[in-house]
Enzyme design. Structure first.
Site, PDB file in Angstrom:
ATOM      1  CG  ASN A   1     -13.916  51.326   9.986  1.00 46.47           C
ATOM      2  OD1 ASN A   1     -14.236  51.966  10.992  1.00 46.47           O
ATOM      3  ND2 ASN A   1     -13.241  50.191  10.029  1.00 46.47           N
TER       4      ASN A   1
ATOM      5  NE  ARG B   1     -16.060  48.203  12.758  1.00 45.00           N
ATOM      6  CZ  ARG B   1     -15.014  48.168  13.540  1.00 45.00           C
ATOM      7  NH1 ARG B   1     -14.027  49.013  13.358  1.00 45.00           N
ATOM      8  NH2 ARG B   1     -14.957  47.297  14.510  1.00 45.00           N
TER       9      ARG B   1
ATOM     10  CG  HIS C   1     -13.742  41.231  16.094  1.00 45.71           C
ATOM     11  ND1 HIS C   1     -12.991  40.574  17.049  1.00 45.71           N
ATOM     12  CD2 HIS C   1     -13.067  42.355  15.805  1.00 45.71           C
ATOM     13  CE1 HIS C   1     -11.891  41.265  17.301  1.00 45.71           C
ATOM     14  NE2 HIS C   1     -11.918  42.361  16.563  1.00 45.71           N
TER      15      HIS C   1
ATOM     16  NE  ARG D   1      -8.710  45.617  23.017  1.00 42.28           N
ATOM     17  CZ  ARG D   1      -9.347  45.407  21.875  1.00 42.28           C
ATOM     18  NH1 ARG D   1     -10.096  44.345  21.710  1.00 42.28           N
ATOM     19  NH2 ARG D   1      -9.247  46.267  20.899  1.00 42.28           N
TER      20      ARG D   1
ATOM     21  CD  GLU E   1     -13.843  43.262  10.118  1.00 39.74           C
ATOM     22  OE1 GLU E   1     -12.617  43.352   9.896  1.00 39.74           O
ATOM     23  OE2 GLU E   1     -14.362  43.555  11.192  1.00 39.74           O
TER      24      GLU E   1
END
Ligand code: ADP
Length: 397
Positions: free
Chosen positions: A7, A91, A180, A241, A382
């Protein structure tokens, strides 16, 4: 068969080596502060302990070279030959509308990643650098891309289109993509195993609540909707956010506060959410601690966070036409009994009832016997999902 998962983010490269026969993690770690001064490399191997070194000015290539060097180390490494690595799973954040499944990374798929630079300027460029480094250091080893956006490509048009001029979708690719995806896919597959209904009828809502937060409605294993949109800014309240706001606020604030487009973008992405409301921190644990001490703005941040989440759960309940499982995952979802109780205790109207003791202990099933909906706490993984997807592509070849 061993699969290396990579990743590569804007300033880090994380890696995990899996033995897929029993899905065990053989080694993992990361290079930090890539492209900056003070970069460092961390390596942990099964039975080989943890190692950290400071290396000046790491880049993606030198970071990956360190990964391989440490994996091969005669004392604490976990492989003897680089050829033991059967494939590398990368990823990748954005695949636009071109990618709906994990794919082999060749010149065509790499150009898709480049085409999506504008849609994910912080993620796709370093993702590509990680691929180039891996091709360079491990020539001949299959490189597979697992895209965050791919899982959501099955979302129907009425859910992914915004009500703006249709030409802007055609011309500028403005639509909901969702993010996600790998996490929502992993936990929904796990959740599926807890349900009695046949898989094709299962209705599941997955809540990924970390620094970034998103929620998905999944029917029969396929998502019908998700809260993040063109970018990861839309939807739930997050650490920094804002999530959903009236789009007119953007223009209004630019005029009132004389802000440039970069400044307003920075405010909505980096200075809003829990941090913006509390004025203190983006970290959920710290917000909880401050709220405990009676800090009013921290309390307000918590209320807005869980209110937005409840609103989405209610709306996805209607999207799915019912609900079999509600899943909590990622840092907040997995660890905050407070948040889960706050949300679930107000959802009795849709058949949700939780066992407070099971919730306090973050057990896997936290719903009680009278709940019509299974409420589950499932740690996301993940990396393992990427490794599984990578293996499936390699085996299908
Ligand atoms: P990322 O999105 O960066 O992968 P994580 O999934 O690790 O983030 O989630 C980070 C968030 O989880 C932070 O807001 C952190 O405060 C929160 N968190 C971690 N542990 C706990 C805990 N025990 N209780 C409440 N929140 C927690």
């Amino acid at each position: 068969m061993k699969i290396l998962v990579i990743n590569s983010g804007s300033s880090s490269l994380k890696f995990t080596l899996f033995e897929m026969e029993n899905e065990t993690r053989l080694a993992h770690g990361m290079a930090e502060r890539i492209g900056q001064s003070g970069s460092s490399f961390h390596f942990t191997a099964n039975g080989g302990g943890s190692h950290t070194i400071e290396v000046e000015n790491l880049n993606y290539r030198t970071s990956l070279a360190l990964v391989i060097k440490y994996l091969l180390d005669p004392k604490f490494g976990v492989i003897k030959d680089i050829a033991e690595i059967s494939a590398v799973g990368h990823r990748i954040v954005h695949g636009g509308e071109h990618v709906s499944a994990p794919i082999v990374l060749d010149s065509k798929t790499k150009s898709i990643i480049k085409e999506c630079f504008e849609l994910a300027p912080l993620h796709n460029p370093p993702n590509l650098q990680g691929i180039v480094a891996a091709e360079d250091i491990m020539p001949g080893v299959p490189q597979i891309g697992v895209f965050d956006t791919a899982f959501f490509q099955s979302i129907p048009q009425h859910a992914f289109l915004y009500a703006i001029p249709y030409e802007m979708y055609k011309r500028d690719a403005v639509r909901r993509y969702g993010f996600h995806g790998t996490s929502h896919k992993y936990v929904s597959i796990k959740a599926s195993g807890f349900l009695d209904e046949p898989k094709e009828f299962q209705k599941i809502i997955t809540c990924h609540l970390g620094n970034g937060c998103s929620i998905s409605a999944i029917k029969g294993g396929k998502p019908l909707d998700t809260s993040m949109g063109l970018t990861p800014l839309e939807g739930l309240v997050m650490g920094t956010r804002c999530g959903d706001i009236d789009p007119a606020i953007v223009v209004y604030l630019m005029n009132e506060e004389h802000l440039s487009s970069e400044e307003i973008y920075e405010i909505l992405n980096k200075k809003s959410g829990l941090l913006g409301i509390s004025g203190l921190t983006s970290d959920f644990r710290d917000i909880l601690n401050e709220a405990d001490k009676g800090n009013k703005r921290a309390l307000l941040a918590l209320r807005i966070f869980s209110y937005r989440l409840k609103k989405y759960i209610g709306s996805y309940y209607t999207v799915l036409g019912g609900l079999d499982a509600l899943v909590f995952t990622a840092g907040i979802g997995e660890h905050s009994a407070h948040l889960r109780a706050d949300v679930c205790n107000k959802l009795e109207c849709i058949g949700i009832s939780i066992d407070s003791e099971a919730n306090r202990n973050s057990e896997c099933v936290i719903s009680d016997s009278k709940s019509k909906v299974k409420v589950l706490v499932i740690p996301t993984n993940e990396e393992l999902m990427i490794a599984r997807d990578t293996l499936a592509v390699v085996q299908a070849q």
